[in-house]
Design a protein around this motif. Structure first.
Motif: not given
Length: 109
Positions: A9, A13, A73, A87-89, A93, A95, A103
């Motif tokens: 994750r 990011r 993404c 905020r998300e794909c 989905g 993050r 989260e």
């Protein structure tokens, strides 16, 4: 949540932040270049003509190309759409932005 999941994750990011920074840089450079050509145009109407128009058109096409190939993404490579800071794909989905809130992962139980 496993350390591998949290590490993945964090990588997503970080990759998204790089992509967003590059995306914004290209778009800001395009706007500055277009404004510079409009201001530098000797025509009193402010229209962009001749070589200046060709350069602006090339810059616009380059910005569209960069947007299409970079604004994706980092997890699934799908296009992120028109949102300036998702905020998300919308497809997988993942993050993308760290909004400071914890989260929640439904698989964590």
């Amino acid at each position: 949540m496993t350390p591998e999941t949290e590490q993945r994750r964090a990588q997503l990011r970080t990759s998204f932040r790089r992509r967003r920074r590059f995306h914004w840089s290209v778009n800001i450079a395009l706007v500055v270049a277009v404004l510079a050509f409009i201001v530098a145009t000797p025509d009193s109407t402010g229209s962009v003509q001749g070589v200046a128009f060709e350069i602006v058109a090339a810059l616009l096409l380059a910005a569209i190309g960069v947007t299409f190939f970079v604004w994706r993404c980092p997890a699934c490579s799908s296009y992120l759409g028109r949102s300036l800071s998702p905020r998300e794909c919308p497809r997988c989905g993942a993050r993308l932005a760290d909004d400071g809130a914890a989260e929640l992962d439904p698989s964590d139980g």
